[in-house]
Design a protein around this motif. Structure first.
Motif, PDB file in Angstrom:
ATOM      1  N   GLY A 160       3.191  -0.575  13.190  1.00 43.88           N
ATOM      2  CA  GLY A 160       4.643  -0.660  13.156  1.00 43.88           C
ATOM      3  C   GLY A 160       5.282   0.632  12.684  1.00 43.88           C
ATOM      4  O   GLY A 160       6.238   1.130  13.286  1.00 43.88           O
ATOM      5  N   LEU A 161       4.743   1.221  11.609  1.00 47.15           N
ATOM      6  CA  LEU A 161       5.268   2.491  11.122  1.00 47.15           C
ATOM      7  C   LEU A 161       5.070   3.604  12.134  1.00 47.15           C
ATOM      8  O   LEU A 161       5.928   4.488  12.292  1.00 47.15           O
ATOM      9  N   GLY A 162       3.932   3.561  12.836  1.00 50.49           N
ATOM     10  CA  GLY A 162       3.661   4.590  13.844  1.00 50.49           C
ATOM     11  C   GLY A 162       4.657   4.563  14.987  1.00 50.49           C
ATOM     12  O   GLY A 162       5.092   5.615  15.478  1.00 50.49           O
ATOM     13  N   LEU A 163       5.034   3.360  15.411  1.00 50.24           N
ATOM     14  CA  LEU A 163       6.039   3.257  16.470  1.00 50.24           C
ATOM     15  C   LEU A 163       7.374   3.832  16.030  1.00 50.24           C
ATOM     16  O   LEU A 163       8.061   4.518  16.801  1.00 50.24           O
ATOM     17  N   LEU A 225      -5.230   6.299  20.057  1.00 47.08           N
ATOM     18  CA  LEU A 225      -6.623   6.202  19.641  1.00 47.08           C
ATOM     19  C   LEU A 225      -6.780   5.309  18.409  1.00 47.08           C
ATOM     20  O   LEU A 225      -7.740   4.532  18.309  1.00 47.08           O
ATOM     21  N   VAL A 226      -5.851   5.392  17.465  1.00 44.19           N
ATOM     22  CA  VAL A 226      -5.911   4.511  16.299  1.00 44.19           C
ATOM     23  C   VAL A 226      -5.670   3.062  16.719  1.00 44.19           C
ATOM     24  O   VAL A 226      -6.297   2.132  16.196  1.00 44.19           O
ATOM     25  N   PHE A 227      -4.765   2.858  17.677  1.00 40.77           N
ATOM     26  CA  PHE A 227      -4.524   1.505  18.187  1.00 40.77           C
ATOM     27  C   PHE A 227      -5.801   0.943  18.821  1.00 40.77           C
ATOM     28  O   PHE A 227      -6.155  -0.230  18.610  1.00 40.77           O
ATOM     29  N   LEU A 241     -13.025   7.976  10.722  1.00 38.80           N
ATOM     30  CA  LEU A 241     -13.107   9.312  10.155  1.00 38.80           C
ATOM     31  C   LEU A 241     -13.128   9.294   8.637  1.00 38.80           C
ATOM     32  O   LEU A 241     -13.881  10.019   8.002  1.00 38.80           O
ATOM     33  N   LEU A 242     -12.291   8.480   8.027  1.00 36.46           N
ATOM     34  CA  LEU A 242     -12.210   8.450   6.578  1.00 36.46           C
ATOM     35  C   LEU A 242     -12.928   7.247   5.978  1.00 36.46           C
ATOM     36  O   LEU A 242     -13.151   7.200   4.782  1.00 36.46           O
ATOM     37  N   ILE A 250      -5.641   5.202   6.947  1.00 42.30           N
ATOM     38  CA  ILE A 250      -5.369   5.165   8.387  1.00 42.30           C
ATOM     39  C   ILE A 250      -4.340   6.231   8.761  1.00 42.30           C
ATOM     40  O   ILE A 250      -4.447   6.872   9.820  1.00 42.30           O
ATOM     41  N   ILE A 251      -3.340   6.452   7.915  1.00 42.30           N
ATOM     42  CA  ILE A 251      -2.383   7.527   8.172  1.00 42.30           C
ATOM     43  C   ILE A 251      -3.095   8.874   8.163  1.00 42.30           C
ATOM     44  O   ILE A 251      -2.839   9.746   9.012  1.00 42.30           O
ATOM     45  N   GLY A 252      -4.012   9.065   7.208  1.00 38.52           N
ATOM     46  CA  GLY A 252      -4.793  10.295   7.182  1.00 38.52           C
ATOM     47  C   GLY A 252      -5.624  10.471   8.440  1.00 38.52           C
ATOM     48  O   GLY A 252      -5.737  11.577   8.989  1.00 38.52           O
TER      49      GLY A 252
END
Length: 374
Positions: A160-163, A225-227, A241-242, A250-252
């Motif tokens: 949601g924040l990404g959108l 890619l995260v989705f 990755l983290l 996830i933000i990182g």
């Protein structure tokens, strides 16, 4: 993965020959599809006594090393993720290893449906654990409580924040680089074979305007890619990755993936310059790079919006690598053919040279990408 037997005793155990301890009973978890609501609702005896198909979600990730036990009093059918898996014979226990199910479906949970005689009493569904041969029988009572962690997805907040973030970046580019925005996101301009070479976008591919749009494209691909990772699909970013399960991690990860994508896109232009110089295609390099950016912006933006809309409006969709790789493969092959036509109309070059050039800069990276994706 499955075998069958008969018999059950709720006081000493469940399953074949009472050899399993119940971990969770799905008696109160079943759902039925409501035509009026167009959604699955909890099973209510007074309202759904005549329903022949009862469904529930099976949490595979939280129940590793356990077994799934299924039995029906009359013949029925077992569906997993809306696909028919086997016929269920009356009075027979079927035992499925949850680890095997997890390896097959590669999802944290699956949607299971039992179809057969109407009513809830006809169907038995448990998560169980086999008794040890050296253990003494444990007397089980009907008032035992099954405590399970509440299922949630840490990705929901980020998506949601990404959108909102992508909406803000597109709004910024639309407001402050309006002319460039209209060109990059114009399907008519993309399909035009004769782009003016003196254009401020084509003549200066490394200008601040173009770099900002490349960065925005990197954000879109990073979000996509995260989705994909949030759907437990091993495509391109199979390893986390983290390795964290918080919104900050996830933000990182999104920032890292976007940064790597940005470097790859900018590196591609440098590769075009080098290889184009070898084939004496300097006049077509900038137009080639511009068409690549145009097509990628349109395709990945539309693909991301479609996937997000489908995921939020459909709860039982079955995600798989092939569902996502097929449109990507079609897009890159169509773009390869289109770039051939565009460059062929600009340069008096032999077909063999042009085909070799496109293989090196377009087809070979695609093949390598598919190799890592699969």
């Amino acid at each position: 993965m499955a075998f069958s037997a008969s018999g059950q005793s709720r006081t000493e155990g469940i399953g074949p020959a009472n050899q399993y301890y119940p971990v969770h009973d799905f008696h109160d978890d079943f759902q039925v599809y409501d035509e009026g609501a167009k959604a699955y609702v909890p099973y209510i005896v007074e309202q759904h006594a005549d329903q022949t198909a009862l469904s529930t979600y099976i949490d595979l990730e939280s129940n590793r090393h356990y077994n799934l036990l299924i039995s029906t009093q009359q013949d029925g059918y077992l569906f997993i993720n809306a696909a028919l898996k086997r016929k269920l014979r009356a009075g027979t226990w079927y035992v499925f290893n949850i680890d095997s199910l997890y390896n097959v479906y590669r999802q944290p949970e699956v949607f299971l449906t039992l179809y057969g005689a109407p009513g809830l009493n006809d169907k038995s569904l448990f998560i169980g654990y086999p008794k040890s041969a050296t253990q003494k029988p444990v007397i089980l009572r009907d008032d035992n409580l099954s405590v399970r962690p509440r299922s949630f997805s840490v990705y929901s907040n980020f998506l949601g924040l990404g959108l909102v973030f992508l909406l803000a970046t597109h709004a910024f580019l639309f407001s402050f680089y309006h002319r460039a925005f209209l060109r990059f996101y114009s399907l008519w301009d993309l399909l035009s074979l004769r782009s003016p070479e003196e254009s401020f976008l084509i003549n200066r591919p490394l200008s601040s305007t173009n770099v900002l749009f490349v960065l925005n494209l990197s954000f879109v691909i990073g979000y996509l890619l995260v989705f994909i990772q949030s759907q437990n699909l091993d495509v391109f970013v199979s390893a986390r990755l983290l390795g964290g399960q918080t919104i900050a991690s996830i933000i990182g990860e999104f920032i890292i993936v976007s940064g790597l994508t940005f470097m790859v896109l900018m590196g591609k232009y440098l590769a075009l310059e080098v290889i184009g110089g070898l084939y004496k295609l300097q006049d077509a390099i900038n137009i080639h790079f511009f068409k690549v950016l145009q097509s990628s912006m349109l395709f990945f933006t539309i693909l991301t919006l479609l996937l997000v809309m489908v995921s939020y409006n459909t709860t039982t969709i079955i995600w798989s690598e092939s569902v996502l790789l097929f449109p990507l493969l079609v897009f890159y092959l169509v773009r390869l053919a289109f770039l051939y036509i565009v460059i062929r109309s600009l340069e008096p070059i032999k077909n063999l040279y042009l085909f070799s050039y496109l293989c090196i800069v377009e087809l070979i990276p695609l093949i390598i990408g598919l190799r890592f994706a699969l």
